[in-house]
Design an enzyme around this catalytic site. Structure first.
Site, PDB file in Angstrom:
ATOM      1  N   HIS A  85      52.251 -12.453  -7.283  1.00 14.07           N
ATOM      2  CA  HIS A  85      52.423 -11.164  -6.602  1.00 14.07           C
ATOM      3  C   HIS A  85      52.623 -10.097  -7.678  1.00 14.07           C
ATOM      4  O   HIS A  85      52.398 -10.386  -8.853  1.00 14.07           O
ATOM      5  CB  HIS A  85      53.646 -11.252  -5.682  1.00 14.07           C
ATOM      6  CG  HIS A  85      54.891 -11.542  -6.425  1.00 14.07           C
ATOM      7  ND1 HIS A  85      55.185 -12.793  -6.945  1.00 14.07           N
ATOM      8  CD2 HIS A  85      55.908 -10.746  -6.824  1.00 14.07           C
ATOM      9  CE1 HIS A  85      56.326 -12.749  -7.595  1.00 14.07           C
ATOM     10  NE2 HIS A  85      56.792 -11.517  -7.549  1.00 14.07           N
ATOM     11  N   GLU A 134      62.175  -3.758 -11.876  1.00 21.26           N
ATOM     12  CA  GLU A 134      61.087  -4.493 -11.219  1.00 21.26           C
ATOM     13  C   GLU A 134      60.782  -3.847  -9.861  1.00 21.26           C
ATOM     14  O   GLU A 134      59.652  -3.777  -9.422  1.00 21.26           O
ATOM     15  CB  GLU A 134      61.553  -5.936 -11.018  1.00 21.26           C
ATOM     16  CG  GLU A 134      60.506  -6.839 -10.423  1.00 21.26           C
ATOM     17  CD  GLU A 134      61.061  -8.239 -10.177  1.00 21.26           C
ATOM     18  OE1 GLU A 134      61.347  -8.952 -11.158  1.00 21.26           O
ATOM     19  OE2 GLU A 134      61.217  -8.622  -9.001  1.00 21.26           O
ATOM     20  N   HIS A 190      54.283  -5.972  -9.089  1.00 21.67           N
ATOM     21  CA  HIS A 190      55.285  -4.902  -9.046  1.00 21.67           C
ATOM     22  C   HIS A 190      54.783  -3.648  -9.755  1.00 21.67           C
ATOM     23  O   HIS A 190      53.927  -3.729 -10.631  1.00 21.67           O
ATOM     24  CB  HIS A 190      56.586  -5.350  -9.740  1.00 21.67           C
ATOM     25  CG  HIS A 190      57.223  -6.545  -9.124  1.00 21.67           C
ATOM     26  ND1 HIS A 190      57.802  -6.507  -7.882  1.00 21.67           N
ATOM     27  CD2 HIS A 190      57.361  -7.824  -9.561  1.00 21.67           C
ATOM     28  CE1 HIS A 190      58.283  -7.710  -7.587  1.00 21.67           C
ATOM     29  NE2 HIS A 190      58.024  -8.530  -8.584  1.00 21.67           N
ATOM     30  N   ASP A 250      49.747  -3.306 -18.437  1.00 19.15           N
ATOM     31  CA  ASP A 250      49.336  -2.582 -17.230  1.00 19.15           C
ATOM     32  C   ASP A 250      48.067  -3.171 -16.617  1.00 19.15           C
ATOM     33  O   ASP A 250      47.076  -3.404 -17.303  1.00 19.15           O
ATOM     34  CB  ASP A 250      49.101  -1.109 -17.567  1.00 19.15           C
ATOM     35  CG  ASP A 250      48.862  -0.291 -16.312  1.00 19.15           C
ATOM     36  OD1 ASP A 250      49.551  -0.536 -15.311  1.00 19.15           O
ATOM     37  OD2 ASP A 250      47.984   0.601 -16.334  1.00 19.15           O
ATOM     38  N   HIS A 251      48.110  -3.405 -15.310  1.00 17.51           N
ATOM     39  CA  HIS A 251      46.986  -3.976 -14.569  1.00 17.51           C
ATOM     40  C   HIS A 251      46.612  -5.362 -15.096  1.00 17.51           C
ATOM     41  O   HIS A 251      45.448  -5.766 -15.041  1.00 17.51           O
ATOM     42  CB  HIS A 251      45.785  -3.022 -14.558  1.00 17.51           C
ATOM     43  CG  HIS A 251      45.956  -1.922 -13.538  1.00 17.51           C
ATOM     44  ND1 HIS A 251      46.917  -0.958 -13.679  1.00 17.51           N
ATOM     45  CD2 HIS A 251      45.310  -1.658 -12.364  1.00 17.51           C
ATOM     46  CE1 HIS A 251      46.846  -0.132 -12.639  1.00 17.51           C
ATOM     47  NE2 HIS A 251      45.897  -0.539 -11.835  1.00 17.51           N
ATOM     48  N   CYS A 265      58.258 -16.643  -5.086  1.00 10.66           N
ATOM     49  CA  CYS A 265      57.756 -16.180  -6.389  1.00 10.66           C
ATOM     50  C   CYS A 265      56.841 -17.218  -7.027  1.00 10.66           C
ATOM     51  O   CYS A 265      56.208 -16.947  -8.043  1.00 10.66           O
ATOM     52  CB  CYS A 265      58.901 -15.849  -7.340  1.00 10.66           C
ATOM     53  SG  CYS A 265      59.888 -14.449  -6.783  1.00 10.66           S
ATOM     54  N   HIS A 287      52.663 -11.234 -11.512  1.00  8.90           N
ATOM     55  CA  HIS A 287      53.228 -12.363 -12.245  1.00  8.90           C
ATOM     56  C   HIS A 287      53.516 -13.507 -11.270  1.00  8.90           C
ATOM     57  O   HIS A 287      53.382 -13.358 -10.054  1.00  8.90           O
ATOM     58  CB  HIS A 287      54.478 -11.982 -13.042  1.00  8.90           C
ATOM     59  CG  HIS A 287      55.669 -11.602 -12.226  1.00  8.90           C
ATOM     60  ND1 HIS A 287      56.932 -11.508 -12.760  1.00  8.90           N
ATOM     61  CD2 HIS A 287      55.794 -11.271 -10.904  1.00  8.90           C
ATOM     62  CE1 HIS A 287      57.777 -11.141 -11.821  1.00  8.90           C
ATOM     63  NE2 HIS A 287      57.125 -10.993 -10.701  1.00  8.90           N
TER      64      HIS A 287
END
Lengths: 145, 145, 145, 145, 145, 145
Positions: free
Chosen positions: A40, A134, A42, A80-81, A34, A15
């Protein structure tokens, strides 16, 4: 006696914190690293807590397989991904949303997940808490208090 | 919809359970090996949970950097690599406090931390929970219920 | 086929990094806040790994109850809820040892534990690794490579 | 200010999901591989949270040694290294209970533990939460809300 | 007696598995959802293990503050909150590298980190292991065996 | 440079330590409460470490999907939600094996897993370590040293 069940799920996503209507300096000041492009990521851990009547025959307050299907379809498959800023409409920075897009912070993401689950849970299953970690130092949580 | 944010902090400290106005035997009976001089120690984990309005532009309910500064100044700097019985005034066993000093138990320590944070948090940030883990088997918690 | 068994133990202790023959400034430069008097503390996790012949009848390579007794007597009883600088002779800063005392660093502590266990393990039980975690970010390890 | 203390306990047990009055197919449909005879097992983690008045002299809201004795006697001794379907009367599938036996699900087990503890805790110690983790992805919880 | 010290570091990054000289179908077949544009992310945990002579005065085999500075500069600053496919030259898919770029897999990333650290560690500090955990189920490791 | 990959798997099973050719007293003396009928259980965590050539195009030393299929078929499907004393032939106490049956200790179980995996891994994938954690305090390990 009221019993809750908490189930853990996981997804990995990337994100970016960046408001399209702000200049570089304003984004840096508000979001620091950020705001780095293209983002980046998580390993998110999601804890979904539900309550309901415990079935006297099965001893279950929810059909776990069904809960897993709902969370997988509504949240895990959706995120996801993925890059949250494009996977989720309200986090998308396309021009039409400029000024109205939301930042995919843990706060906003947990609220989005809560709304998705609330709308999709089977009758009789009551959502009481959604917790999103996170990383090991930061979690956002919604609960029904 | 009300969202909370939980942030984890860590510090290592030593402490001692011993009432100066009690004799050795009474201290042993009440505190066991926690009365060993000059004390033993723990890696404490501190979880601070706050709530507040989520800013529609940043998506944050608290400025994390500011929260970190407050907790670091009020708690971590005050306790990390310290002996709690001397670092904190109310846990000090100097003569003037004899009979009024408090034991640095997890219960008393979490209450002390809660008071420090309550007084120092920026306006609009509401403390809802303080959780202190002494080790993996014991935690003390204050919450606003 | 060679099999190892790893067993986890825990103890809480305080310690202090400070050379009695150095002045305050030299101690601060070398040890920072680890030189704070009278010391800080940790929840240590100790992992003891042994190997040996697997008994064809019991399926065990070591009598776990006996291993536990040895580690408890030699290490846990000796260190738990103690101040390492006084509980262990070679970490003691009494005058006679000045210049020869050892700092209770993780490196020195794991070596001390390894020597104690090596001398006390029952015949046929071979120590292959001793791992000591001071906190979640730092571990010292000896192994027989 | 109200403070809680949470203590962690552990036990390993096996269990089986199977209603004696149902045929194989119905058991499979409801319970899947949890109906496998004679059962599978888990390392359960139990978190017991209590509250009470903090003693101004000791700083404790409960005598931990006493709490440990109660939980050990009422829960850990009763369940550790046992098969839940025979160790606990209401989970037993003897003929007389047919149709009334309960399945040892996490929901039913946490309720059973809560009742046992509620009845056995010393005066002044109030149970506020019982949390039972079956594995790292599933927990059942009772709390006094 | 040879002692090692293991230190844990963390960073969050995003990455993408995609060979620029392959078509979409070939990328999907080889990399599945790891080929999703612009990438997903992880909370990486990095464990750096070193050995060396234990200083008889300090009890340290490495100056931890210096080790932290080296790993922070060479690895954490370079990768934290970055997209690995652009932050690291050999993972970059610019045209000139086509066919020679490396995929930022855990295997390749741990090798890159190991080379960076090997070249930057102070004299007398010997790297013996580098372990990189992408999530709780997958780790890549280099060691000097 | 040689790189390893470690992958974590999980399964829940029950087991029993009891030699059919021994009387009750001998079983109790050797195995304590692990001899309780019909057995207790654990959440096992299995760590499989392999090495091999890193493919210069994919950056992978093993096809993870294939490794997962092999471990799932050979170990997880065979043991999950099973009673080890009946699911695995060499742990079975049928009459014909009396005196030759093996106890499903962690030592014997990790050896059995290692043999199964060694025989089933695809060419080019070399097994270097198998680690089996029975609970958070006990692990058995085989490695290729």
């Amino acid at each position: 006696m009221s019993i809750c069940l908490e189930r853990r799920y996981r997804f990995s996503a990337s994100h970016l914190y960046r408001r399209p209507e702000w200049d570089e300096e304003a984004n840096r000041r508000a979001f620091g690293k950020c705001a780095n492009l293209p983002g980046h990521g998580h390993n998110y851990r999601l804890f979904v807590t539900v309550t309901g009547e415990v079935d006297p025959l099965t001893g279950f307050l929810v059909d776990l397989a069904e809960l897993d299907r709902v969370v997988d379809r509504e949240v895990v498959q959706a995120l996801d991904h993925q890059h949250l800023n494009s996977a989720v409409e309200e986090f998308r920075d396309d021009k039409s949303r400029s000024g109205k897009m939301k930042i995919p912070s843990s706060e906003n993401l947990v609220a989005w997940i809560r709304d998705r689950l609330e709308a999709a849970l089977p009758p009789g299953v009551v959502l009481v808490k959604v917790r999103l970690e996170e990383d090991e130092d930061l979690a956002a949580e919604w609960n029904d208090r």
